[in-house]
Design an enzyme around this catalytic site. Structure first.
Site, PDB file in Angstrom:
ATOM      1  N   TRP A   1      47.485  29.755  88.189  1.00  0.00           N
ATOM      2  CA  TRP A   1      47.967  28.398  87.904  1.00  0.00           C
ATOM      3  C   TRP A   1      46.946  27.591  87.099  1.00  0.00           C
ATOM      4  O   TRP A   1      46.731  26.413  87.344  1.00  0.00           O
ATOM      5  CB  TRP A   1      48.325  27.655  89.199  1.00  0.00           C
ATOM      6  N   ILE A   2      46.317  28.253  86.135  1.00  0.00           N
ATOM      7  CA  ILE A   2      45.260  27.600  85.363  1.00  0.00           C
ATOM      8  C   ILE A   2      45.833  27.008  84.077  1.00  0.00           C
ATOM      9  O   ILE A   2      46.350  27.741  83.215  1.00  0.00           O
ATOM     10  CB  ILE A   2      44.118  28.590  85.044  1.00  0.00           C
TER      11      ILE A   2
ATOM     12  N   ASP B   1      38.912  13.865  93.145  1.00  0.00           N
ATOM     13  CA  ASP B   1      39.158  12.432  93.341  1.00  0.00           C
ATOM     14  C   ASP B   1      39.662  11.808  92.043  1.00  0.00           C
ATOM     15  O   ASP B   1      40.612  11.023  92.034  1.00  0.00           O
ATOM     16  CB  ASP B   1      37.865  11.720  93.783  1.00  0.00           C
TER      17      ASP B   1
ATOM     18  N   ARG C   1      76.133   1.608  78.002  1.00  0.00           N
ATOM     19  CA  ARG C   1      77.267   2.343  78.551  1.00  0.00           C
ATOM     20  C   ARG C   1      78.271   1.393  79.199  1.00  0.00           C
ATOM     21  O   ARG C   1      77.912   0.546  80.023  1.00  0.00           O
ATOM     22  CB  ARG C   1      76.746   3.336  79.600  1.00  0.00           C
TER      23      ARG C   1
ATOM     24  N   GLN D   1      71.148  10.122  87.837  1.00  0.00           N
ATOM     25  CA  GLN D   1      72.344   9.558  88.438  1.00  0.00           C
ATOM     26  C   GLN D   1      72.903   8.413  87.592  1.00  0.00           C
ATOM     27  O   GLN D   1      74.115   8.282  87.429  1.00  0.00           O
ATOM     28  CB  GLN D   1      72.023   9.054  89.856  1.00  0.00           C
TER      29      GLN D   1
ATOM     30  N   GLY E   1      74.735   9.805  84.806  1.00  0.00           N
ATOM     31  CA  GLY E   1      75.910  10.570  85.183  1.00  0.00           C
ATOM     32  C   GLY E   1      75.883  11.967  84.577  1.00  0.00           C
ATOM     33  O   GLY E   1      74.842  12.613  84.513  1.00  0.00           O
TER      34      GLY E   1
ATOM     35  N   GLU F   1      47.123  19.642  91.647  1.00  0.00           N
ATOM     36  CA  GLU F   1      45.885  18.991  92.102  1.00  0.00           C
ATOM     37  C   GLU F   1      45.996  18.451  93.525  1.00  0.00           C
ATOM     38  O   GLU F   1      45.518  17.367  93.843  1.00  0.00           O
ATOM     39  CB  GLU F   1      45.450  17.909  91.111  1.00  0.00           C
TER      40      GLU F   1
END
Length: 378
Positions: free
Chosen positions: A156-157, A240, A268, A336, A339, A363
């Protein structure tokens, strides 16, 4: 506390807007579809000073503040989460580790090229079997004369294939010992370093993620960051800042999804009215706007602590946890609002939706953030 953008932040915002319209917007969906990492774009970002944001000018950096850095990442994320993620990983992890713990000689050697975009950086902590459980990593470095021999693999680098420089965390002591891990700067051209599988991801597809393999890779003693056994403590401090990076990434995606939803709702029409006039939609937008503001406040509070050189572990974990979880919620609500159109790749919220989930994982997962926060309650 002044909540207005500074002149620096306004300039960064406008610079990224102009750059994104020219370089990112015409291409980001094609990059996403093909899972193409546009490394040539990062040369241009380096020229703009976006790859050494926090680096002092004497090392070729932009010498900007943490607030400015959040602006860089969040503004880019409003256009493409993948590009923002790669900028964040380069700045906060690889460059950040060298800046924070490197010797003067190491800083002079690496930071100018990393800040300019000549070199791209990676940071290697995670392994296939030890995600959050970093103390049980299996990648080792064994001393041989004035060299260290590194063996193992990292997973995962970000920039695991295209990077020129990797800061790697390896075990130099006992398994499970926090003083048994050390950090090295590794030139990607070193014999024994190779790239493995490139991950086929749900989102952030234009940000390269892959395995990195170390097979009897020789690393000079001069390339150790700090002293032997300090790697784990260094990594926790680097994270951090890394958590603030992901919080800024989440903030930008949230803003992008919200702005797209707001604009669409005002255009819309249904049942003879703009959908923004319906309470169901207007309440969604109100929640989004409130949650974005709350995320920003948490993020900039953490930034202020870092700039004052105060402990920030709890606050950065809070910012990352809240901003990332809210990002997923806002992206979901954006789909949502759109739509059926929101479920297609013809509109931007579909990509915001896919990209958002990484923010709750990368992270440090949300669950890890809650562990960190709970340990620092008083």
């Amino acid at each position: 506390m002044n909540f207005e953008y500074t002149e620096n932040q306004k300039l960064i915002k406008q610079t990224i807007l102009d750059f994104a319209k020219r370089e990112i917007v015409p291409n980001f969906m094609e990059w996403d579809e093909k899972q193409y990492f546009p490394i040539e774009l990062f040369k241009k970002l380096g020229e703009l000073g976006m790859l050494g944001v926090l680096v002092p000018s004497k090392y070729g950096g932009s010498a900007l503040s943490y607030n400015d850095y959040v602006t860089v990442v969040s503004e880019l994320a409003q256009f493409c989460g993948s590009i923002a993620l790669s900028v964040a990983a380069h700045n906060s992890l690889c460059v950040g580790h060298i800046l924070k713990f490197g010797s003067e000689k190491q800083k002079i050697k690496w930071l100018p090229k990393l800040s300019s975009g000549e070199f791209l950086g990676a940071w290697a902590l995670t392994e296939t079997g030890t995600g959050s459980d970093a103390l049980n990593m299996s990648t080792t470095a064994v001393k041989k004369g004035n060299k260290w021999i590194v063996n193992g693999s990292k997973n995962w680098i970000t920039h695991g294939i295209s990077s020129n420089v990797i800061v790697v965390l390896v075990r130099t002591g006992s398994v499970g010992d926090s003083r048994g891990i050390s950090a090295f700067i590794v030139d990607k051209n070193n014999p024994g370093v190779s790239s493995g599988k490139k991950e086929n991801k749900l989102g952030m597809r234009a940000s390269e993620t892959s395995e990195v393999i170390f097979d009897n890779c020789e690393v000079s003693e001069e390339d150790m960051l700090g002293s032997e056994g300090e790697g784990f403590v260094q990594a926790m401090k680097v994270l951090d800042g890394g958590r603030i990076s992901i919080a800024a990434l989440a903030l930008g995606i949230s803003k992008g999804a919200y702005n797209a939803s707001l604009s669409y709702s005002k255009e819309r029409e249904q049942f003879g009215r703009k959908i923004s006039q319906f309470q169901a939609i207007s309440f969604k937008l109100a929640d989004m706007c409130t949650e974005i503001n709350a995320s920003e406040l948490l993020i900039y509070r953490a930034c202020q602590l870092i700039m004052e050189d105060k402990k920030v572990t709890k606050e950065s974990a809070m910012a990352k946890y809240y901003a990332s979880e809210i990002c997923v919620k806002i992206a979901n609500e954006a789909v949502q609002v759109f739509g059926g159109y929101g479920y297609t790749k013809d509109f931007p919220v579909e990509k915001f939706y896919r990209d958002s989930k990484l923010c709750t994982i990368g992270e440090g997962t949300s669950e890890i953030q809650k562990i960190v926060i709970s340990k620092h309650l008083s």
